[in-house]
Each structure stands twice: as structure tokens, then as C-alpha cells.
Scaffold this motif. Structure first.
Motif, short mmCIF file in Angstrom:
data_model
loop_
_atom_site.label_atom_id
_atom_site.label_comp_id
_atom_site.label_asym_id
_atom_site.label_seq_id
_atom_site.Cartn_x
_atom_site.Cartn_y
_atom_site.Cartn_z
N LEU A 181 0.86 -1.09 -0.07
CA LEU A 181 0.00 -0.01 0.09
C LEU A 181 0.77 1.34 -0.01
O LEU A 181 0.54 2.41 -0.56
N LEU A 182 2.06 1.17 0.76
CA LEU A 182 3.00 2.71 0.61
C LEU A 182 3.47 2.59 -0.83
O LEU A 182 3.47 3.83 -1.14
N GLU A 183 3.57 1.67 -1.54
CA GLU A 183 4.15 1.87 -2.88
C GLU A 183 3.28 2.31 -3.79
O GLU A 183 3.61 2.85 -4.78
N SER A 184 1.79 2.34 -3.33
CA SER A 184 0.69 3.13 -4.18
C SER A 184 0.07 4.24 -3.38
O SER A 184 -1.18 4.65 -3.36
N ASP A 185 0.93 5.15 -2.52
CA ASP A 185 0.36 6.05 -1.69
C ASP A 185 -0.69 5.77 -0.81
O ASP A 185 -1.63 6.79 -0.50
N GLY A 186 -0.90 4.53 -0.41
CA GLY A 186 -1.79 4.03 0.61
C GLY A 186 -3.21 3.68 -0.10
O GLY A 186 -4.09 3.46 0.75
N LEU A 187 -3.31 3.69 -1.18
CA LEU A 187 -4.45 3.44 -2.01
C LEU A 187 -4.24 2.19 -2.86
O LEU A 187 -3.18 2.16 -3.58
N PRO A 188 -5.31 1.27 -2.97
CA PRO A 188 -5.01 0.04 -4.02
C PRO A 188 -4.76 0.81 -5.29
O PRO A 188 -5.67 1.52 -5.76
N ARG A 189 -3.94 0.08 -5.91
CA ARG A 189 -3.98 0.64 -7.44
C ARG A 189 -3.85 -0.53 -8.27
O ARG A 189 -3.70 -1.79 -7.64
N THR A 190 -3.99 -0.33 -9.73
CA THR A 190 -4.14 -1.41 -10.42
C THR A 190 -2.94 -1.52 -11.29
O THR A 190 -2.40 -0.53 -11.96
N ILE A 191 -2.11 -2.57 -11.33
CA ILE A 191 -0.78 -2.91 -12.23
C ILE A 191 -1.46 -3.89 -13.15
O ILE A 191 -2.22 -4.63 -12.98
N PHE A 192 -0.48 -3.95 -14.29
CA PHE A 192 -0.92 -4.76 -15.11
C PHE A 192 0.34 -5.93 -15.32
O PHE A 192 1.54 -5.76 -15.20
N ARG A 193 -0.17 -7.15 -15.74
CA ARG A 193 0.55 -8.32 -15.80
C ARG A 193 1.76 -8.11 -16.79
O ARG A 193 1.46 -7.82 -17.80
N GLN A 194 2.88 -8.31 -16.49
CA GLN A 194 4.18 -8.35 -17.30
C GLN A 194 4.56 -9.91 -17.41
O GLN A 194 4.38 -10.62 -16.57
N SER A 195 4.72 -10.23 -18.93
CA SER A 195 5.12 -11.66 -18.92
C SER A 195 6.45 -11.74 -18.24
O SER A 195 7.35 -11.21 -18.11
N ILE A 196 6.27 -13.07 -17.81
CA ILE A 196 7.39 -13.29 -16.92
C ILE A 196 8.14 -14.58 -17.32
O ILE A 196 8.94 -15.34 -17.10
N ILE A 197 7.58 -14.96 -18.65
CA ILE A 197 7.98 -16.16 -19.12
C ILE A 197 9.50 -15.67 -19.75
O ILE A 197 9.78 -14.81 -20.63
N PRO A 198 10.57 -16.51 -19.40
CA PRO A 198 11.92 -16.10 -19.60
C PRO A 198 12.18 -16.58 -21.03
O PRO A 198 11.62 -17.41 -21.72
N PRO A 199 13.21 -15.82 -21.80
CA PRO A 199 13.89 -16.40 -22.91
C PRO A 199 14.45 -17.62 -23.08
O PRO A 199 14.67 -17.98 -22.00
N ILE A 200 14.90 -18.08 -24.18
CA ILE A 200 15.62 -19.31 -24.38
C ILE A 200 17.18 -18.66 -24.25
O ILE A 200 17.38 -17.49 -25.06
N ARG A 201 17.98 -19.04 -23.35
CA ARG A 201 19.27 -18.45 -23.04
C ARG A 201 20.36 -19.01 -23.61
O ARG A 201 21.56 -18.80 -23.57
N GLN A 202 20.03 -20.66 -23.93
CA GLN A 202 21.24 -21.39 -24.61
C GLN A 202 20.62 -22.36 -25.51
O GLN A 202 19.49 -22.57 -25.44
N GLY A 203 21.44 -22.96 -26.29
CA GLY A 203 20.91 -24.20 -27.14
C GLY A 203 20.94 -23.34 -28.82
O GLY A 203 21.97 -22.74 -28.96
N LEU A 204 19.93 -23.79 -29.55
CA LEU A 204 19.94 -23.25 -30.84
C LEU A 204 19.52 -21.79 -31.03
O LEU A 204 18.37 -21.52 -31.69
N ILE A 205 20.28 -20.86 -30.67
CA ILE A 205 20.32 -19.64 -30.93
C ILE A 205 21.67 -19.10 -31.07
O ILE A 205 22.54 -19.67 -30.56
N ASP A 206 21.55 -18.05 -31.74
CA ASP A 206 22.92 -17.14 -31.73
C ASP A 206 23.07 -16.21 -30.58
O ASP A 206 22.36 -14.92 -30.77
N SER A 207 23.47 -16.41 -29.48
CA SER A 207 23.20 -15.53 -28.24
C SER A 207 24.15 -14.25 -28.33
O SER A 207 24.20 -13.38 -27.54
N THR A 208 25.12 -14.23 -29.50
CA THR A 208 26.02 -13.00 -29.62
C THR A 208 25.29 -12.01 -30.58
O THR A 208 26.06 -10.89 -30.66
N SER A 209 24.12 -12.23 -31.05
CA SER A 209 23.73 -11.45 -32.20
C SER A 209 22.92 -10.13 -31.62
O SER A 209 22.79 -9.06 -32.26
N GLY A 210 22.48 -10.13 -30.34
CA GLY A 210 21.96 -8.81 -29.90
C GLY A 210 20.31 -9.14 -29.17
O GLY A 210 20.09 -10.18 -29.10
#
Length: 517
Positions: free
Chosen positions: A353-382
Motif C-alpha cells: 500500500l505504501l508503494e501506491s500512496d496508501g490506496l490500492p492501485r491497478t498494475i498490469f501483468r508483465q510476461s514473466i516467461i523467460p527467453p531461451i538463453r542457450q541451445g539453438l540460438i545465436d546468443s551473440t547477435s543482440g
């Protein structure tokens, strides 16, 4: 899903299930836009849409029952073409999935058939089967995908073990069909009741389906809390037996487990056989679907294009770390929502509640699905490499539809013509030699022979993606994850040659690089 993906690819497939009927009670209840994209890819979206609903607003309540915050869903346009989070009713969706699998000419579905033994023999996988009438037989296959659940006998027979991520909690899951005229008695929105005495999640399912997930105390007997007497006593703050019907009540111990190895010889683990996670965020079934989406195109490449065994090795490397990372994130979120220490829970409520100045606020879901970090990708490309590539609604030569519908599946190279202009013919030809569909985003003159597909979008999703990644081209895998990004023809050509080498599809080196302004 595996049988459908392989059937669509024309791979001869035997799908074995020891059950003869779809289980008539719901277990999974959540899916997301990536999984709906898979349903659409196999041609099943329209058949299941009536059993799916958006998972929209969720409310979090604190120790004293006070509203802490609302969690909403981002509005349209949606990055993958569907609402990012959804709820569904499992039995009819599973029935449609099973029926759809049987209609592929290359797929045989064997129901009432049990696996009794497995072994790797030379260059084949051998599986012993017992039919419902007691008949026994053995079959051999190039590959076997073991989707045989959390207590996987295949995993045990192969000697594969699970890593314990230190989560072990007792819950009871209650599914209820509320009488339509009594829906006003239950909460309108999905909710988390974050009371340390007994954390509870409430989920609004499609139509009149509602679910409660209730954490148990250590002194409570799981068999007792499954009984209707206990369930109705708990639910009486909302509804009574006159208002609804209990569809299912089942006690579970939820775990966080990941297989140490996902492959043994020609056998692969998938779904709950490979991983188990807490129910928070509803990612259990989704993760299993991601498993087979990752694996099946690689099996197709091995069987049809003689791709090397190293390609199949990337399945476990990619999926294990992806699943493990997501489970750890789910544990962190669950630790906040299900805080059992009363003083810590009070501090949590005050902080939110302190983070929203004492009043309930609406936040929006952000995707928490991680990317692929190794395997068949070119991890050096950007930036953007390893992420899911978006699929908005696009226009191409008078046709309108979602990106996958317009360009089909398989490998794709999407070029942002706003930044890049057109590829030289030699580079575009190299991409096609690797089996890629080449697409241009933006107004540009391209050949009308259909080999290169122009795209125009109204939503700006693709343009925004390229702008955010500060790149001009993306090579996208058949499972919609980005293999590499590039900003020049030289880097595109290098990526194509590297990918050709990894897939053992050799393309000739160019003598000169032509550039079309």
C-alpha cells in the motif's frame, strides 16, 4: 499436442494412452497466448474457443481482508494476437485435442494401451505394450516422447532423476459449478486472499465454473479436506449446496521439481514427467505444451532433413533452464502471496500500500516467461534473441490475418524494410535454401512470385518490436523463438551460414554481395 504437431508435419506417429476416455474433471485451468498460438497452429482454435475465456482482473486482499491491489491485463492490440492470459475448461478442450490428433493420416491413436517396458536398442527405441484385452506387443520407433505424468514410469525405467527446488506444500483444489442465478454470490473477479492463517486463491473460470485453491495446515488430513462436508463448511461464506455443485475436490502436495536429464538415448521426457511446479500463475500445462513445441520440430528436422543429433540435444538444454528459471520466479511470487508469518504478512501489506500512496492501485501483468538463453540460438547477435517473436494481425497482398496464418510455419526471416530496405537477391536466396520464408515489414517493391511476402500492419506491434531491439532483421525458429537478429547483410549472411552448419544444410558462399536500395 505432440501427436497433433507431428501429425501436421506428416511424421508417422503412434500415440499411446492407457485411458479410453477423457478424464471428466478439470485439472489444468489456465493457458496463455503462446499456447493458444499452438492450438491455432494445429487448426484447433475455433473448436475450443467456446471453452476458453480471458483471465482478466485479479484482486489481492491482505491480512485484514483489505484490498491491496488489482492486477489487470494489458489491452489490445495483443502481442501474440490473443489475450495474454486465459482460463479454460479442460475436459472438452482435451476431448477436442484427442479427436483432432486422430484425424491426421500419419497418426495412430491407441487407447486403453499401457506401456510395460522401454529400452534403447541399437538405433531404435523399443516399447512394450499391453492392449486392453491383454494382448502384448513390442514396437520400435526412431524417437519416443514420454508424457506420462508426474509419477512417470518411463522416467523411472530409464533411471532419470529429478532436482528438488525446495517446495512442498499441501493444498486442496475445489472446482464448483455455480447455479447461473447464484453467480452474484461469488466474487466477480479472481482473487488471492493473502491471509497467513490460510492463503486461498479463487479463480473465475469460463461460464459458471469457479475454482478455489486452499492451502492446508500441516495438522489437516488431506483425505478429510476432500470430503464435501469440509468443503461446504469452507465455502459457506459465499455459497451453499443449494447454490452450486462440487465438480471436484482433490488434495495435492505441490512440488517444484525439474528432471536432471531430459533425454536418455532416443527417449525424451516432456510435461509433468520432466517438471512439476506450484500452481501459482497456472503454468503447469503451458510448460508441457512448450516442451513438445520445442521438441517436435527438431524431430521433424532429424527425420526429414537429416539434422544432426546435436539439434535434439538442444531440447533438454533449452527447456530445462527455461523451466527452472520460471519455477524459481513462481516460487518468489508465491512466497509473497502465501506468506505464513503473521508479522511478515502485515509488513508485506503495508509495503504494497505504501508503494501506491496508501490506496490500492491497478498494475498490469508483465510476461514473466523467460527467453531461451542457450541451445539453438545465436546468443551473440543482440537483444531479442531467444524471445518469442510477436504475431499481430497483418495484411499481405489483399489477405488479412494473424502472422502465422499469412506466412505459415517453419523457419522465417522477417526484415524491417523501414530500416533496411530490401535484401540482395543472393541473401534472400540463401535464406530460401535453408527452407525459410522471407517476409518484409513495410512498403517495398518485392517480386510477385510469392517467394517473398510483404507485410503491412495497423497495430505497430512488429515495428515496435524492431525499434525496441534496435535491429533490422530477425530469424525465427519454427517454435516462434528468435534464433538471431541482425542489422546488416553481412551479419545476416553469417547467421545463415552458421545456422546451415548447425542444421547440416550447406549453402554456398557468395562471391559478391549485391545490395538493392
Amino acid at each position: 499436442m505432440a501427436a497433433n504437431l507431428l501429425g501436421k508435419a506428416g511424421i508417422t506417429t503412434l500415440c499411446v494412452d492407457r485411458t479410453t476416455e477423457v478424464y471428466d474433471k478439470p485439472r489444468a485451468i489456465a493457458l496463455d497466448h503462446e499456447i493458444m498460438r499452438l492450438f491455432d497452429n494445429i487448426g484447433l482454435r475455433e473448436d475450443i474457443e467456446g471453452h476458453v475465456a480471458p483471465f482478466d482482473l485479479s484482486e489481492h486482499f491482505g491480512v485484514s481482508g483489505q484490498l491491496l491491489r488489482r492486477v489487470g491485463m494489458v489491452g489490445a492490440p495483443y502481442p501474440l494476437g490473443y489475450t495474454p492470459t486465459m482460463v479454460f475448461t479442460q475436459p472438452p478442450v482435451e476431448k477436442a485435442l484427442r479427436t483432432h490428433a486422430a484425424q491426421w493420416s500419419s497418426v495412430t491413436v491407441a487407447l486403453g494401451t499401457e506401456v510395460t517396458a522401454v529400452s534403447n536398442v541399437s538405433d531404435k527405441a523399443v516399447v512394450s505394450l499391453r492392449e486392453s484385452d491383454g494382448t502384448e506387443r513390442s514396437v520400435s520407433a526412431d524417437y519416443v516422447i514420454a508424457c506420462d505424468g508426474a509419477s512417470s514410469e518411463t522416467r523411472a525405467r530409464l533411471g532419470l532423476t529429478l532436482e528438488d527446488l525446495n517446495f512442498d506444500e499441501p493444498w486442496v483444489v475445489v472446482d464448483v459449478l455455480v447455479n447461473p442465478d447464484k453467480l452474484n454470490r461469488v466474487p466477480v473477479n479472481s482473487s488471492h486472499f493473502c491471509n497467513p492463517e490460510r492463503p486461498v486463491a479463487y479463480i473465475v473460470g469460463p461460464q459458471n465454473h469457479r475454482r478455489w485453491e486452499i492451502m492446508l495446515r500441516e495438522d489437516e488430513n488431506p483425505r478429510d479436506v476432500e470430503k464435501q462436508e469440509w468443503v461446504w463448511k469452507f465455502l459457506d461464506r459465499w455459497i451453499t449446496p443449494d447454490d452450486a455443485t462440487i465438480w471436484r475436490s482433490a488434495a495435492y502436495r505441490f512440488h517444484a521439481l525439474v528432471a536432471q536429464k531430459w533425454q536418455e538415448g532416443r527417449f525424451f521426457l516432456a510435461g509433468d514427467a520432466a517438471h512439476q511446479q506450484p500452481p501459482i500463475l497456472g503454468q503447469g500445462m503451458c510448460q508441457g505444451m512448450r516442451d513438445v513445441a520445442n521438441l517436435c520440430w527438431k524431430i521433424e528436422a532429424a527425420l526429414k532433413d537429416n539434422a544432426p543429433s546435436e539439434l535434439l540435444d538442444t531440447y533438454g538444454k533449452e527447456r530445462r533452464e527455461h523451466v527452472r528459471e520460471l519455477i524459481l520466479k513462481i516460487k518468489e511470487i508465491g512466497a509473497v502471496l502465501c506468506e505464513r508469518d503473521p508479522e511478515a504478512a502485515i509488513c508485506r501489506d503495508e509495503r504494497i500500500l505504501l508503494e501506491s500512496d496508501g490506496l490500492p492501485r491497478t498494475i498490469f501483468r508483465q510476461s514473466i516467461i523467460p527467453p531461451i538463453r542457450q541451445g539453438l540460438i545465436d546468443s551473440t547477435s543482440g537483444a531479442g534473441t531467444g524471445e518469442l517473436f510477436p504475431q499481430p494481425k497483418v495484411m499481405s497482398r489483399g489477405r488479412e490475418g494473424l502472422l502465422d496464418t499469412i506466412c505459415g510455419g517453419g523457419w522465417r526471416m522477417i526484415v524491417d524494410a523501414r530500416r533496411f530496405g530490401a535484401l540482395s537477391p543472393s541473401i534472400a536466396d540463401k535464406a530460401r535454401q535453408l527452407g525459410m520464408t522471407v517476409l518484409y515489414l513495410g512498403s517495398i517493391d518485392v517480386p510477385s512470385d510469392g517467394e517473398i511476402i510483404p507485410l503491412v500492419e495497423d497495430s505497430g506491434i512488429l515495428g515496435q518490436w524492431f525499434d525496441q531491439q534496435k535491429t533490422s532483421a530477425a530469424i525465427v525458429r519454427p517454435d516462434h523463438y528468435v534464433y538471431s537478429v541482425a542489422t546488416s547483410e553481412e551479419s545476416i549472411e553469417r547467421h545463415l551460414h552458421d545456422l546451415g552448419a548447425r542444421l547440416r544444410r550447406v549453402i554456398p558462399q557468395s562471391v559478391t554481395v549485391e545490395r538493392v536500395a
